[in-house]
Scaffold this active site. Sequence first.
Site, mmCIF file in Angstrom:
data_model
loop_
_atom_site.group_PDB
_atom_site.id
_atom_site.type_symbol
_atom_site.label_atom_id
_atom_site.label_comp_id
_atom_site.label_asym_id
_atom_site.label_seq_id
_atom_site.Cartn_x
_atom_site.Cartn_y
_atom_site.Cartn_z
ATOM 1 N N ASP A 146 0.847 -1.196 0.000
ATOM 2 C CA ASP A 146 0.000 0.000 0.000
ATOM 3 C C ASP A 146 0.886 1.251 0.000
ATOM 4 O OD1 ASP A 146 -3.220 0.546 0.994
ATOM 5 O OD2 ASP A 146 -1.800 2.211 1.091
ATOM 6 N N ILE A 147 0.487 2.240 -0.788
ATOM 7 C CA ILE A 147 1.267 3.473 -0.919
ATOM 8 C C ILE A 147 1.237 4.297 0.370
ATOM 9 C CG2 ILE A 147 -0.552 5.024 -1.791
ATOM 10 C CD1 ILE A 147 1.404 5.811 -4.048
ATOM 11 N N ASN A 172 -12.822 -3.259 2.492
ATOM 12 C CA ASN A 172 -13.772 -2.149 2.551
ATOM 13 C C ASN A 172 -14.705 -2.208 1.344
ATOM 14 O OD1 ASN A 172 -12.581 -1.072 4.898
ATOM 15 N ND2 ASN A 172 -11.028 -0.009 3.700
ATOM 16 N N GLY A 214 -15.854 2.696 3.688
ATOM 17 C CA GLY A 214 -14.615 3.455 3.535
ATOM 18 C C GLY A 214 -13.815 3.082 2.298
ATOM 19 N N GLN A 215 -14.489 2.456 1.318
ATOM 20 C CA GLN A 215 -13.780 2.068 0.087
ATOM 21 C C GLN A 215 -13.477 3.313 -0.749
ATOM 22 O OE1 GLN A 215 -15.907 -0.762 -2.372
ATOM 23 N NE2 GLN A 215 -14.161 -1.048 -3.751
ATOM 24 N N HIS A 260 -10.229 -5.291 -3.523
ATOM 25 C CA HIS A 260 -8.906 -5.492 -2.932
ATOM 26 C C HIS A 260 -9.064 -5.909 -1.481
ATOM 27 C CE1 HIS A 260 -10.015 -1.233 -2.452
ATOM 28 N NE2 HIS A 260 -9.349 -1.257 -1.314
ATOM 29 N N HIS A 291 -6.998 -5.728 2.034
ATOM 30 C CA HIS A 291 -5.845 -5.213 2.779
ATOM 31 C C HIS A 291 -5.312 -6.351 3.657
ATOM 32 C CE1 HIS A 291 -6.704 -0.768 2.284
ATOM 33 N NE2 HIS A 291 -7.922 -1.244 2.039
HETATM 34 P P1 AMP Z 1 -9.710 1.435 0.301
HETATM 35 O O1 AMP Z 1 -9.799 2.755 1.003
HETATM 36 O O2 AMP Z 1 -10.117 0.264 1.115
HETATM 37 O O3 AMP Z 1 -10.418 1.499 -1.038
HETATM 38 O O4 AMP Z 1 -8.179 1.205 0.032
HETATM 39 C C1 AMP Z 1 -7.496 1.714 -1.042
HETATM 40 C C2 AMP Z 1 -6.036 1.673 -0.679
HETATM 41 O O5 AMP Z 1 -5.291 1.830 -1.865
HETATM 42 C C3 AMP Z 1 -5.585 2.786 0.272
HETATM 43 O O6 AMP Z 1 -5.041 2.199 1.454
HETATM 44 C C4 AMP Z 1 -4.539 3.547 -0.524
HETATM 45 O O7 AMP Z 1 -3.466 3.984 0.251
HETATM 46 C C5 AMP Z 1 -4.116 2.507 -1.554
HETATM 47 N N1 AMP Z 1 -3.609 3.028 -2.826
HETATM 48 C C6 AMP Z 1 -4.181 3.961 -3.621
HETATM 49 N N2 AMP Z 1 -3.436 4.147 -4.723
HETATM 50 C C7 AMP Z 1 -2.368 3.310 -4.619
HETATM 51 C C8 AMP Z 1 -1.240 3.039 -5.435
HETATM 52 N N3 AMP Z 1 -1.031 3.673 -6.614
HETATM 53 N N4 AMP Z 1 -0.341 2.124 -5.014
HETATM 54 C C9 AMP Z 1 -0.519 1.487 -3.834
HETATM 55 N N5 AMP Z 1 -1.576 1.684 -3.028
HETATM 56 C C10 AMP Z 1 -2.478 2.587 -3.408
#
Ligand code: AMP
Length: 114
Positions: free
Chosen positions: A30-31, A87, A93-94, A100, A102
């Site tokens: 995760d970024i 999520n 909170g998606q 995906h 986590h």
């Molecule tokens: P959610 O809020 O459950 O939809 O999670 C989306 C996740 O994607 C968040 O934790 C972000 O930090 C992560 N995210 C968004 N863009 C990227 C990216 N380019 N590379 C890695 N993680 C990302």
Amino acid sequence: MTDCVFCRIASGEIPAKKAYEDEEFLAFHDINPQAPVHLLVIPRRHFNDVVQAVKEQPELVARLFAVVSKVAAAQGLLPEGFRTVCNTGPNGGQTVGHLHVHVLGGRFMGWPPG
Ligand code: AMP
């Protein structure tokens, strides 16, 4: 889905720090990590969320969690354990509309979530 950030990661168009990949799934860091280990496991195929995936390809969800387990073990998260979060929708909170999971670990994960 060229406007989907995770489709673009799956195709290699956007770089990501990959931890695992096969023909069907990809795991990457995760970024914005919320734990010492914070990975996202995604199917390459686009589903908006787990509800759509269960409707359209339920057996994929079992394979997705097999990858979650494999990746968690490879990251050294066993036997201490880890948190999986999927999520779904605005109240969940998606923020990225591509299914995906986590995988969070490396510290004690509190409960309940905020
Ligand atoms: P959610 O809020 O459950 O939809 O999670 C989306 C996740 O994607 C968040 O934790 C972000 O930090 C992560 N995210 C968004 N863009 C990227 C990216 N380019 N590379 C890695 N993680 C990302």
